[in-house]
Design a protein around this motif. Structure first.
Motif, PDB file in Angstrom:
ATOM      1  N   ARG A   4       0.844  -1.195   0.000  1.00  0.00           N
ATOM      2  CA  ARG A   4       0.000   0.000   0.000  1.00  0.00           C
ATOM      3  C   ARG A   4       0.881   1.248   0.000  1.00  0.00           C
ATOM      4  NH1 ARG A   4      -5.004   2.568   2.450  1.00  0.00           N
ATOM      5  NH2 ARG A   4      -4.229   4.332   3.662  1.00  0.00           N
ATOM      6  N   GLN A  21      -7.427  13.371   6.587  1.00  0.00           N
ATOM      7  CA  GLN A  21      -7.583  12.045   7.187  1.00  0.00           C
ATOM      8  C   GLN A  21      -8.848  11.371   6.662  1.00  0.00           C
ATOM      9  OE1 GLN A  21      -6.536  10.825  11.342  1.00  0.00           O
ATOM     10  NE2 GLN A  21      -8.751  10.777  11.622  1.00  0.00           N
ATOM     11  N   GLY A  24      -8.390   9.718   3.338  1.00  0.00           N
ATOM     12  CA  GLY A  24      -7.517   8.548   3.257  1.00  0.00           C
ATOM     13  C   GLY A  24      -6.036   8.840   3.338  1.00  0.00           C
ATOM     14  N   ASP A  26      -2.421   9.063   4.870  1.00  0.00           N
ATOM     15  CA  ASP A  26      -1.721   8.282   5.886  1.00  0.00           C
ATOM     16  C   ASP A  26      -0.947   9.166   6.847  1.00  0.00           C
ATOM     17  OD1 ASP A  26      -2.108   5.476   4.774  1.00  0.00           O
ATOM     18  OD2 ASP A  26      -1.208   6.509   3.063  1.00  0.00           O
ATOM     19  N   ALA A 221      -9.385  11.677  -1.503  1.00  0.00           N
ATOM     20  CA  ALA A 221      -9.936  10.342  -1.759  1.00  0.00           C
ATOM     21  C   ALA A 221      -9.659   9.894  -3.190  1.00  0.00           C
ATOM     22  CB  ALA A 221     -11.434  10.339  -1.482  1.00  0.00           C
ATOM     23  N   ARG A 224      -6.203   8.657  -3.143  1.00  0.00           N
ATOM     24  CA  ARG A 224      -6.168   7.372  -2.433  1.00  0.00           C
ATOM     25  C   ARG A 224      -6.634   6.241  -3.344  1.00  0.00           C
ATOM     26  NH1 ARG A 224      -3.295   6.153   1.444  1.00  0.00           N
ATOM     27  NH2 ARG A 224      -2.711   4.622  -0.113  1.00  0.00           N
ATOM     28  N   LYS A 225      -7.689   6.487  -4.105  1.00  0.00           N
ATOM     29  CA  LYS A 225      -8.243   5.466  -4.995  1.00  0.00           C
ATOM     30  C   LYS A 225      -7.248   5.086  -6.081  1.00  0.00           C
ATOM     31  CE  LYS A 225     -12.294   4.461  -7.862  1.00  0.00           C
ATOM     32  NZ  LYS A 225     -13.574   4.983  -8.380  1.00  0.00           N
ATOM     33  N   ASP A 228      -4.397   3.083  -4.631  1.00  0.00           N
ATOM     34  CA  ASP A 228      -4.795   1.738  -4.217  1.00  0.00           C
ATOM     35  C   ASP A 228      -5.235   0.863  -5.379  1.00  0.00           C
ATOM     36  OD1 ASP A 228      -4.298   2.477  -1.620  1.00  0.00           O
ATOM     37  OD2 ASP A 228      -6.394   2.726  -1.054  1.00  0.00           O
TER      38      ASP A 228
END
Length: 230
Positions: A4, A21, A24, A26, A221, A224-225, A228
């Motif tokens: 990740r 936060q 997403g 870290d 987000a 993050r998507k 990931d």
């Protein structure tokens, strides 16, 4: 499945931190004065953010625009105040007038951090010799990350350098995490991930309305998507 990826987002205040936060992130890089490319925030700001979120925070140690250390004893004092406010990780980096590492200043400040983990920031992108700088820093306690765009002008110009440095991971001076930031865009992610780079830093990309507006949970987000996706 690759590891990740780490997503670090610049936060100026509690609102930014909470939004990042929620999207997403870290980790947060805490700064003030983005007009000066990010200076040290107040202990009160750090304490407020520490109370509001539970992800990792890295706090900038930089008192003035540019990459000179300036008043090193003041930096040491500020580091102590920030640690009392709840800071446990930091961001710093100092160069001399010729673009060489100001090792004496870095060592003095790092000594005051007493083993805290820290990032050497984009001063590396202004260094006269990146490889020499890394080797000079290799044995300093707590250094686990380099924040770099590969070039002073951003990731577009620095991509080849980033890919080359990523391929050297594990060599002396290259054991630290390569945290890519500075003009980073979503389309850079795939080639960087394919090269094994797994840490990414965004500032303006998390703020659709620019630096005068807050971090957007939706923008974070989206990053993050993409990170990931593999």
């Amino acid at each position: 499945m690759s590891k990740r990826a780490v997503l670090e987002v610049i936060a100026l205040d509690v609102e930014d931190a909470v939004a990042a936060q929620a999207g997403g992130a870290d980790r947060l890089e805490l700064v003030t004065e983005m007009a000066a490319d990010g200076l040290t925030p107040s202990p009160a700001t750090v304490a407020g953010i520490r109370a509001a979120v539970d992800i990792d925070l890295r706090v900038m140690l930089r008192l003035a625009d540019g990459f000179a250390a300036g008043d090193v004893e003041r930096l040491v004092q500020v580091a102590g105040e920030l640690r009392e406010a709840g800071a446990g990780q930091f961001v710093l980096g100092f160069l001399d007038a010729d673009g060489g590492l100001d090792l004496a200043a870095v060592e003095r400040v790092v000594g005051a951090l007493d083993g805290c983990r820290w990032t050497f920031h984009r001063a590396i992108d202004r260094a006269a010799d990146r490889d020499a700088l890394r080797k000079q820093l290799a044995d300093l306690p707590g250094l686990d990350t380099y924040l770099t765009a590969g070039s002073a002008t951003g990731v577009d110009a620095g991509l080849a350098t980033l890919l080359a440095e990523g391929s050297r991971r594990g060599e002396p001076g290259y054991e630290q995490t390569l945290l890519v930031g500075g003009g980073l865009r979503l389309e850079h992610v795939r080639p960087l991930r394919d090269a094994g780079i797994d840490a990414f830093h965004i500032g303006g990309a998390a703020r659709p309305s620019g630096w005068t507006g807050p971090v957007s949970t939706e923008a974070v987000a989206r990053w993050r998507k993409v990170l990931d996706a593999d």
